[in-house]
Motif scaffolding. Structure first.
Motif, PDB file in Angstrom:
ATOM      1  N   SER A  33      46.056  40.795  59.753  1.00  0.00           N
ATOM      2  CA  SER A  33      46.578  42.166  59.483  1.00  0.00           C
ATOM      3  C   SER A  33      45.671  42.692  58.096  1.00  0.00           C
ATOM      4  O   SER A  33      45.868  42.235  57.176  1.00  0.00           O
ATOM      5  N   VAL A  34      44.935  43.957  58.260  1.00  0.00           N
ATOM      6  CA  VAL A  34      44.153  44.465  57.367  1.00  0.00           C
ATOM      7  C   VAL A  34      44.841  45.889  57.000  1.00  0.00           C
ATOM      8  O   VAL A  34      45.055  46.738  57.792  1.00  0.00           O
ATOM      9  N   ASN A  35      45.089  46.027  55.746  1.00  0.00           N
ATOM     10  CA  ASN A  35      45.498  47.406  55.105  1.00  0.00           C
ATOM     11  C   ASN A  35      44.857  47.558  53.816  1.00  0.00           C
ATOM     12  O   ASN A  35      45.270  47.140  52.827  1.00  0.00           O
ATOM     13  N   LEU A  36      43.716  48.391  53.927  1.00  0.00           N
ATOM     14  CA  LEU A  36      42.898  48.883  52.763  1.00  0.00           C
ATOM     15  C   LEU A  36      42.909  50.131  52.386  1.00  0.00           C
ATOM     16  O   LEU A  36      42.783  51.106  53.569  1.00  0.00           O
ATOM     17  N   SER A  37      42.786  50.748  51.282  1.00  0.00           N
ATOM     18  CA  SER A  37      42.451  52.034  50.824  1.00  0.00           C
ATOM     19  C   SER A  37      41.452  52.317  49.894  1.00  0.00           C
ATOM     20  O   SER A  37      40.862  51.226  49.700  1.00  0.00           O
ATOM     21  N   GLY A  38      40.908  53.528  49.819  1.00  0.00           N
ATOM     22  CA  GLY A  38      39.576  53.448  49.022  1.00  0.00           C
ATOM     23  C   GLY A  38      38.284  53.627  49.966  1.00  0.00           C
ATOM     24  O   GLY A  38      37.184  53.671  49.125  1.00  0.00           O
ATOM     25  N   LEU A  39      38.303  53.597  51.100  1.00  0.00           N
ATOM     26  CA  LEU A  39      37.032  53.707  51.941  1.00  0.00           C
ATOM     27  C   LEU A  39      36.625  54.810  52.268  1.00  0.00           C
ATOM     28  O   LEU A  39      37.334  55.770  52.290  1.00  0.00           O
ATOM     29  N   LYS A  40      35.331  55.304  52.696  1.00  0.00           N
ATOM     30  CA  LYS A  40      35.173  56.185  53.261  1.00  0.00           C
ATOM     31  C   LYS A  40      35.276  56.530  54.802  1.00  0.00           C
ATOM     32  O   LYS A  40      34.983  55.464  55.635  1.00  0.00           O
ATOM     33  N   GLN A  41      35.593  57.645  55.329  1.00  0.00           N
ATOM     34  CA  GLN A  41      35.814  57.844  56.622  1.00  0.00           C
ATOM     35  C   GLN A  41      34.426  57.697  57.387  1.00  0.00           C
ATOM     36  O   GLN A  41      33.406  58.370  57.200  1.00  0.00           O
ATOM     37  N   GLY A  42      34.567  56.989  58.632  1.00  0.00           N
ATOM     38  CA  GLY A  42      33.564  56.794  59.615  1.00  0.00           C
ATOM     39  C   GLY A  42      32.490  55.725  59.133  1.00  0.00           C
ATOM     40  O   GLY A  42      31.702  55.536  60.025  1.00  0.00           O
ATOM     41  N   VAL A  43      32.695  55.210  58.001  1.00  0.00           N
ATOM     42  CA  VAL A  43      31.644  54.273  57.596  1.00  0.00           C
ATOM     43  C   VAL A  43      31.805  52.760  58.103  1.00  0.00           C
ATOM     44  O   VAL A  43      33.276  52.613  58.127  1.00  0.00           O
ATOM     45  N   GLN A  44      31.108  52.155  58.578  1.00  0.00           N
ATOM     46  CA  GLN A  44      31.486  50.618  59.146  1.00  0.00           C
ATOM     47  C   GLN A  44      31.475  49.635  58.154  1.00  0.00           C
ATOM     48  O   GLN A  44      30.281  49.589  57.458  1.00  0.00           O
ATOM     49  N   TYR A  45      32.434  48.891  57.964  1.00  0.00           N
ATOM     50  CA  TYR A  45      32.620  48.087  56.777  1.00  0.00           C
ATOM     51  C   TYR A  45      32.820  46.762  57.458  1.00  0.00           C
ATOM     52  O   TYR A  45      33.800  46.147  57.792  1.00  0.00           O
ATOM     53  N   PRO A  46      31.754  45.753  57.390  1.00  0.00           N
ATOM     54  CA  PRO A  46      31.808  44.414  57.969  1.00  0.00           C
ATOM     55  C   PRO A  46      32.847  43.799  57.002  1.00  0.00           C
ATOM     56  O   PRO A  46      32.878  44.029  55.518  1.00  0.00           O
ATOM     57  N   PHE A  47      33.545  42.541  57.427  1.00  0.00           N
ATOM     58  CA  PHE A  47      34.526  41.992  56.589  1.00  0.00           C
ATOM     59  C   PHE A  47      34.557  40.480  56.732  1.00  0.00           C
ATOM     60  O   PHE A  47      34.579  40.087  58.159  1.00  0.00           O
ATOM     61  N   HIS A  48      34.373  39.344  55.909  1.00  0.00           N
ATOM     62  CA  HIS A  48      34.336  38.114  56.375  1.00  0.00           C
ATOM     63  C   HIS A  48      35.349  37.229  55.399  1.00  0.00           C
ATOM     64  O   HIS A  48      35.412  37.773  54.347  1.00  0.00           O
ATOM     65  N   ILE A  49      35.669  35.803  55.729  1.00  0.00           N
ATOM     66  CA  ILE A  49      35.879  34.918  54.938  1.00  0.00           C
ATOM     67  C   ILE A  49      34.599  34.354  54.240  1.00  0.00           C
ATOM     68  O   ILE A  49      33.879  33.859  55.163  1.00  0.00           O
ATOM     69  N   HIS A  50      34.626  34.335  53.143  1.00  0.00           N
ATOM     70  CA  HIS A  50      33.644  33.363  52.422  1.00  0.00           C
ATOM     71  C   HIS A  50      33.907  32.171  51.873  1.00  0.00           C
ATOM     72  O   HIS A  50      35.204  31.822  51.651  1.00  0.00           O
ATOM     73  N   ILE A  51      32.973  31.185  51.625  1.00  0.00           N
ATOM     74  CA  ILE A  51      33.263  29.892  51.293  1.00  0.00           C
ATOM     75  C   ILE A  51      34.093  29.811  49.899  1.00  0.00           C
ATOM     76  O   ILE A  51      35.043  28.967  50.066  1.00  0.00           O
ATOM     77  N   ASN A  52      33.760  30.261  49.133  1.00  0.00           N
ATOM     78  CA  ASN A  52      34.243  29.965  47.785  1.00  0.00           C
ATOM     79  C   ASN A  52      35.194  31.126  47.394  1.00  0.00           C
ATOM     80  O   ASN A  52      35.157  32.331  48.011  1.00  0.00           O
ATOM     81  N   VAL A  53      36.053  30.798  46.220  1.00  0.00           N
ATOM     82  CA  VAL A  53      36.861  31.689  45.685  1.00  0.00           C
ATOM     83  C   VAL A  53      36.100  32.767  44.603  1.00  0.00           C
ATOM     84  O   VAL A  53      35.252  32.356  44.321  1.00  0.00           O
ATOM     85  N   VAL A  54      36.849  33.799  44.550  1.00  0.00           N
ATOM     86  CA  VAL A  54      36.588  34.757  43.348  1.00  0.00           C
ATOM     87  C   VAL A  54      36.910  34.260  42.120  1.00  0.00           C
ATOM     88  O   VAL A  54      37.882  33.779  41.881  1.00  0.00           O
ATOM     89  N   PRO A  55      35.744  34.389  41.505  1.00  0.00           N
ATOM     90  CA  PRO A  55      36.035  33.813  39.816  1.00  0.00           C
ATOM     91  C   PRO A  55      36.709  34.669  38.962  1.00  0.00           C
ATOM     92  O   PRO A  55      37.187  35.660  39.373  1.00  0.00           O
ATOM     93  N   ASP A  56      37.078  34.355  37.731  1.00  0.00           N
ATOM     94  CA  ASP A  56      37.720  35.040  36.894  1.00  0.00           C
ATOM     95  C   ASP A  56      37.332  36.419  36.594  1.00  0.00           C
ATOM     96  O   ASP A  56      37.919  37.500  36.584  1.00  0.00           O
ATOM     97  N   ASN A  57      36.004  36.714  36.750  1.00  0.00           N
ATOM     98  CA  ASN A  57      35.441  37.732  36.371  1.00  0.00           C
ATOM     99  C   ASN A  57      35.313  38.891  37.629  1.00  0.00           C
ATOM    100  O   ASN A  57      34.672  39.839  37.529  1.00  0.00           O
ATOM    101  N   GLY A  58      35.781  38.343  38.488  1.00  0.00           N
ATOM    102  CA  GLY A  58      35.828  39.307  39.744  1.00  0.00           C
ATOM    103  C   GLY A  58      34.434  39.555  40.577  1.00  0.00           C
ATOM    104  O   GLY A  58      34.324  40.380  41.332  1.00  0.00           O
ATOM    105  N   ASN A  59      33.357  38.636  40.097  1.00  0.00           N
ATOM    106  CA  ASN A  59      32.415  38.858  41.003  1.00  0.00           C
ATOM    107  C   ASN A  59      32.203  38.379  42.278  1.00  0.00           C
ATOM    108  O   ASN A  59      32.346  37.271  42.662  1.00  0.00           O
ATOM    109  N   CYS A  60      32.145  39.566  43.282  1.00  0.00           N
ATOM    110  CA  CYS A  60      32.179  38.953  44.603  1.00  0.00           C
ATOM    111  C   CYS A  60      30.868  38.177  45.114  1.00  0.00           C
ATOM    112  O   CYS A  60      30.974  37.396  45.962  1.00  0.00           O
ATOM    113  N   THR A  61      29.929  38.338  44.469  1.00  0.00           N
ATOM    114  CA  THR A  61      28.721  37.545  44.805  1.00  0.00           C
ATOM    115  C   THR A  61      28.630  36.062  44.700  1.00  0.00           C
ATOM    116  O   THR A  61      28.050  35.180  45.350  1.00  0.00           O
ATOM    117  N   ALA A  62      29.734  35.717  43.793  1.00  0.00           N
ATOM    118  CA  ALA A  62      29.952  34.438  43.531  1.00  0.00           C
ATOM    119  C   ALA A  62      30.609  33.667  44.673  1.00  0.00           C
ATOM    120  O   ALA A  62      30.950  32.404  44.609  1.00  0.00           O
TER     121      ALA A  62
END
Length: 235
Positions: free
Chosen positions: A62-91
């Motif tokens: 179940s996905v429930n998100l806010s703050g997105l733009k109407q009509g935009v396509q947002y891919p979403f995935h499970i990634h291998i590593n956890v998010v570090p303390d600094n919140g860097n999604c690239t990590a």
């Protein structure tokens, strides 16, 4: 050894630490009631929730998100590593693909009718389609992913993270997947899953009252530490 593990678990639970376990004990699947990934970043907030569903394989997402733009396509995935303390999604590394599907296929194309052989394990968008927001900037979606689990080492989502991508595949927001186990009669460490679990990088002020994950919230206790113990004992 077990005594030391128990001491570490108790200390972690007391400190309300955010721990992430990659389960190696298949029986953990029977103990986990749900998993929640609190998502945040660039004005995006909300939750991605995973629960087992009677009569279906895999997990209901179940996905429930806010703050997105109407009509935009947002891919979403499970990634291998956890998010570090600094919140860097690239990590968080690449998409979870424990079966090497993408490497095996010269041209990657997820066919949701053949998820085991054509889809990366973490390709939630391949199974459900990209996220799209309504006029209020909300993306609300529920679907079944037939492959992912809580307990099997190759298909577990525990110990991983969720990343929401922009249409150009840059990383917009992310959060760690936190597992919760069912209460036992002797359990004295309980928490309401409606309270902020938080990724280690951010608090999500708008995600703790969403109806998409309220069902069964009173029957679970925090398992970040318990899952660590289950995984360690199985080693």
């Amino acid at each position: 050894m077990l005594k030391n593990i128990a001491a570490l678990v108790l200390a972690a639970a007391t400190a309300n630490a955010s721990l992430y376990a990659r389960a190696t004990d298949a029986s953990l699947a029977e103990r986990v009631a749900q998993a929640i990934a609190p998502i945040s970043g660039n004005g995006v907030a909300g939750n991605v929730t995973f629960v087992p569903t009677s009569g279906q394989t895999g997990l209901t997402v179940s996905v429930n998100l806010s703050g997105l733009k109407q009509g935009v396509q947002y891919p979403f995935h499970i990634h291998i590593n956890v998010v570090p303390d600094n919140g860097n999604c690239t990590a968080t590394g690449g998409h979870l693909d424990t079966f090497g599907v993408k490497a095996a296929n010269a041209v990657y194309s997820c066919d949701k009718t053949k998820p085991l052989t054509t889809c990366e394990l973490g390709d939630l968008a391949g199974i459900a389609g990209n996220l799209t927001a309504n006029a209020n900037g909300q993306a609300i979606l529920t679907f079944n992913d037939p492959v992912i689990t809580f307990g099997d080492n190759k298909t577990t989502i525990l110990g991983h993270s969720i990343v929401i991508h922009n249409p150009d595949n840059s990383r917009l927001a992310c959060g760690n997947i936190i597992g919760y186990v069912k209460d036992s009669p002797s359990s004295k460490t309980k928490t309401n899953t409606g309270a902020k679990t938080g990724s280690e990088s951010d608090s999500d002020s708008g995600s703790d009252s969403e109806s998409s994950h309220s069902s069964g919230a009173s029957s679970v206790s925090i398992s970040a530490a318990l899952a660590i113990m289950a995984a360690a004992i199985a080693l």
